[in-house]
Design a protein around this motif. Structure first.
Motif, PDB file in Angstrom:
ATOM      1  N   ARG A 187      11.985  94.725   7.075  1.00 18.77           N
ATOM      2  CA  ARG A 187      11.192  93.553   6.714  1.00 18.77           C
ATOM      3  C   ARG A 187      12.039  92.276   6.748  1.00 18.77           C
ATOM      4  O   ARG A 187      11.549  91.212   7.120  1.00 18.77           O
ATOM      5  CB  ARG A 187      10.560  93.738   5.335  1.00 18.77           C
ATOM      6  CG  ARG A 187       9.284  94.569   5.341  1.00 18.77           C
ATOM      7  CD  ARG A 187       8.525  94.429   4.040  1.00 18.77           C
ATOM      8  NE  ARG A 187       7.197  95.016   4.136  1.00 18.77           N
ATOM      9  CZ  ARG A 187       6.900  96.251   3.761  1.00 18.77           C
ATOM     10  NH1 ARG A 187       7.868  97.027   3.268  1.00 18.77           N
ATOM     11  NH2 ARG A 187       5.670  96.722   3.874  1.00 18.77           N
TER      12      ARG A 187
ATOM     13  N   TYR B  33      -0.226  89.287  12.942  1.00 18.24           N
ATOM     14  CA  TYR B  33       0.225  90.676  12.949  1.00 18.24           C
ATOM     15  C   TYR B  33       1.588  90.870  12.285  1.00 18.24           C
ATOM     16  O   TYR B  33       1.787  91.856  11.555  1.00 18.24           O
ATOM     17  CB  TYR B  33       0.187  91.247  14.370  1.00 18.24           C
ATOM     18  CG  TYR B  33      -1.232  91.604  14.771  1.00 18.24           C
ATOM     19  CD1 TYR B  33      -1.859  92.714  14.211  1.00 18.24           C
ATOM     20  CD2 TYR B  33      -1.947  90.814  15.657  1.00 18.24           C
ATOM     21  CE1 TYR B  33      -3.174  93.035  14.536  1.00 18.24           C
ATOM     22  CE2 TYR B  33      -3.259  91.121  15.985  1.00 18.24           C
ATOM     23  CZ  TYR B  33      -3.870  92.239  15.414  1.00 18.24           C
ATOM     24  OH  TYR B  33      -5.177  92.547  15.723  1.00 18.24           O
ATOM     25  N   PRO B  34       2.553  89.970  12.477  1.00 14.24           N
ATOM     26  CA  PRO B  34       3.789  90.109  11.701  1.00 14.24           C
ATOM     27  C   PRO B  34       3.542  90.010  10.194  1.00 14.24           C
ATOM     28  O   PRO B  34       4.195  90.702   9.407  1.00 14.24           O
ATOM     29  CB  PRO B  34       4.649  88.946  12.204  1.00 14.24           C
ATOM     30  CG  PRO B  34       4.161  88.678  13.574  1.00 14.24           C
ATOM     31  CD  PRO B  34       2.684  88.928  13.509  1.00 14.24           C
TER      32      PRO B  34
ATOM     33  N   ALA C  69       2.453  93.300   8.867  1.00 14.80           N
ATOM     34  CA  ALA C  69       3.579  94.226   8.735  1.00 14.80           C
ATOM     35  C   ALA C  69       4.406  93.908   7.500  1.00 14.80           C
ATOM     36  O   ALA C  69       4.842  94.808   6.777  1.00 14.80           O
ATOM     37  CB  ALA C  69       4.441  94.174   9.994  1.00 14.80           C
TER      38      ALA C  69
ATOM     39  N   ASP D 187      -4.526  96.655   9.745  1.00 10.29           N
ATOM     40  CA  ASP D 187      -5.275  95.611  10.446  1.00 10.29           C
ATOM     41  C   ASP D 187      -6.773  95.848  10.297  1.00 10.29           C
ATOM     42  O   ASP D 187      -7.283  96.872  10.756  1.00 10.29           O
ATOM     43  CB  ASP D 187      -4.889  95.603  11.923  1.00 10.29           C
ATOM     44  CG  ASP D 187      -5.660  94.567  12.722  1.00 10.29           C
ATOM     45  OD1 ASP D 187      -6.147  93.591  12.108  1.00 10.29           O
ATOM     46  OD2 ASP D 187      -5.751  94.735  13.950  1.00 10.29           O
TER      47      ASP D 187
ATOM     48  N   THR E 228      -0.528  99.925  13.069  1.00  8.87           N
ATOM     49  CA  THR E 228       0.411  99.160  12.241  1.00  8.87           C
ATOM     50  C   THR E 228       1.665  98.749  12.998  1.00  8.87           C
ATOM     51  O   THR E 228       2.280  97.719  12.667  1.00  8.87           O
ATOM     52  CB  THR E 228       0.811  99.981  11.013  1.00  8.87           C
ATOM     53  OG1 THR E 228       1.340 101.240  11.446  1.00  8.87           O
ATOM     54  CG2 THR E 228      -0.391 100.232  10.113  1.00  8.87           C
ATOM     55  N   TRP E 229       2.072  99.520  14.020  1.00 10.04           N
ATOM     56  CA  TRP E 229       3.305  99.192  14.732  1.00 10.04           C
ATOM     57  C   TRP E 229       3.195  97.879  15.499  1.00 10.04           C
ATOM     58  O   TRP E 229       4.224  97.275  15.862  1.00 10.04           O
ATOM     59  CB  TRP E 229       3.712 100.323  15.679  1.00 10.04           C
ATOM     60  CG  TRP E 229       2.722 100.639  16.765  1.00 10.04           C
ATOM     61  CD1 TRP E 229       1.805 101.638  16.782  1.00 10.04           C
ATOM     62  CD2 TRP E 229       2.560  99.948  18.023  1.00 10.04           C
ATOM     63  NE1 TRP E 229       1.072 101.623  17.944  1.00 10.04           N
ATOM     64  CE2 TRP E 229       1.526 100.600  18.722  1.00 10.04           C
ATOM     65  CE3 TRP E 229       3.199  98.861  18.621  1.00 10.04           C
ATOM     66  CZ2 TRP E 229       1.105 100.190  19.993  1.00 10.04           C
ATOM     67  CZ3 TRP E 229       2.787  98.445  19.881  1.00 10.04           C
ATOM     68  CH2 TRP E 229       1.750  99.104  20.546  1.00 10.04           C
TER      69      TRP E 229
ATOM     70  N   GLY F  78       2.383  95.002  14.440  1.00  7.30           N
ATOM     71  CA  GLY F  78       2.993  93.926  13.676  1.00  7.30           C
ATOM     72  C   GLY F  78       4.490  93.853  13.858  1.00  7.30           C
ATOM     73  O   GLY F  78       5.077  92.764  13.885  1.00  7.30           O
ATOM     74  N   TRP F  79       5.129  95.020  13.987  1.00  6.36           N
ATOM     75  CA  TRP F  79       6.578  95.054  14.168  1.00  6.36           C
ATOM     76  C   TRP F  79       6.982  94.660  15.576  1.00  6.36           C
ATOM     77  O   TRP F  79       8.083  94.141  15.801  1.00  6.36           O
ATOM     78  CB  TRP F  79       7.107  96.454  13.843  1.00  6.36           C
ATOM     79  CG  TRP F  79       6.848  96.846  12.428  1.00  6.36           C
ATOM     80  CD1 TRP F  79       5.792  97.570  11.941  1.00  6.36           C
ATOM     81  CD2 TRP F  79       7.630  96.494  11.284  1.00  6.36           C
ATOM     82  NE1 TRP F  79       5.874  97.701  10.587  1.00  6.36           N
ATOM     83  CE2 TRP F  79       7.001  97.057  10.141  1.00  6.36           C
ATOM     84  CE3 TRP F  79       8.815  95.768  11.106  1.00  6.36           C
ATOM     85  CZ2 TRP F  79       7.503  96.912   8.852  1.00  6.36           C
ATOM     86  CZ3 TRP F  79       9.323  95.622   9.827  1.00  6.36           C
ATOM     87  CH2 TRP F  79       8.671  96.193   8.721  1.00  6.36           C
TER      88      TRP F  79
END
Length: 273
Positions: free
Chosen positions: A150, A224-225, A228, A234, A240-241, A243-244
């Motif tokens: 993070r 999206y970040p 995360a 979402d 979820t990936w 966002g990363w």
């Protein structure tokens, strides 16, 4: 290797241009300070607008005030940094119309760095600092469960967002090589894109969200970040990936902008004046 050596040799010339601009703009100190302070206004208004909305509602697109402010902070920090670094590329229209670009192209320096450094708006530095401050305050208020991942994402996202917005600035300004009066079109995507990324993607719908959030990539600048960082799924259904990986959108954006710029320079024809 030879190309990088050549670029390093030109670095002192770029630094000289930057120092000259700094001395010139700071020579009238009172005016410079007033400009610094007044330039905070645009970013401050974006923040105030969102806060005002939460005076009449508890949620915006399914997100509370603290969560929405993380998105505002990511967007504000990214856009303000890009505007400081390359926002003045919009002067290209004037250079093309008047023929001043000829003088830029004949110098043994890159055309784009020259345009940026010859009129670098240092007065916008306060806006960049304020945008970063908004992001820091939003992240602290969100009380995130910090992990190394993070931390990296929180640092990388505004930097990647700045590259993304800078790419939009350069690509839209490059339209001047073909269409000199393209300023309003460019602003629709630069400043319009800033406004778009300030709010959760869930407040938009239909083709508008599909075109701007996904087609042009604006949804990956802050929304999206932020998901995360917040540890939220979402509501729109992406895994979820995403966002990363979202900061990676800056890479193709920069490549496209560079290609449009090079094509425009090759297309340019002197005014003859």
């Amino acid at each position: 290797m030879a190309e990088w050596t050549y670029r390093l040799r030109r670095a002192p010339a770029y630094l000289a241009l930057l120092r000259g601009q700094a001395r010139s703009q700071a020579s009238y100190r009172t005016s410079f300070v007033v400009d610094l302070v007044s330039n905070v206004g645009a970013t401050a208004l974006d923040v105030i607008t969102v806060l005002v909305l939460f005076r009449v509602t508890r949620e915006l697109g399914g997100f509370d005030r603290t969560e929405a402010m993380v998105m505002v902070g990511l967007s504000a920090a990214a856009f303000a940094a890009a505007d400081l670094a390359v926002g003045n590329v919009e002067v290209l229209r004037r250079y093309v119309r008047s023929g001043l670009l000829d003088a830029v192209l004949v110098r043994p320096l890159g055309a784009l760095p020259q345009l940026l450094l010859m009129d670098l708006p240092l007065r916008k530095a306060a806006r960049a600092v304020f945008g970063a401050a908004v992001l820091v305050v939003a992240l602290v208020a969100a009380d995130l469960a910090w992990t190394p991942g993070r931390v990296v994402l929180a640092v990388l996202t505004p930097l990647a967002g700045a590259v993304f917005f800078a790419s939009i600035f350069v690509a839209t300004a490059s339209l001047s090589f073909w269409w000199i009066d393209s300023g309003e079109v460019g602003s629709a995507f630069t400043y319009g894109g800033r406004d778009f990324t300030t709010y959760p993607m869930t407040v938009y719908s239909g083709w508008f969200r599909a075109a701007f959030a996904y087609g042009m990539g604006f949804g990956f600048v802050a929304y999206y970040p932020a998901l995360a960082l917040l540890g939220r799924a979402d509501p729109l259904g992406l895994p979820t990936w995403v966002g990363w990986a979202a900061p990676g959108v800056a890479v193709p954006a920069a490549a496209i902008a560079a290609g449009v710029w090079r094509l425009g320079v090759r297309h340019y024809r002197s005014t003859g004046s």
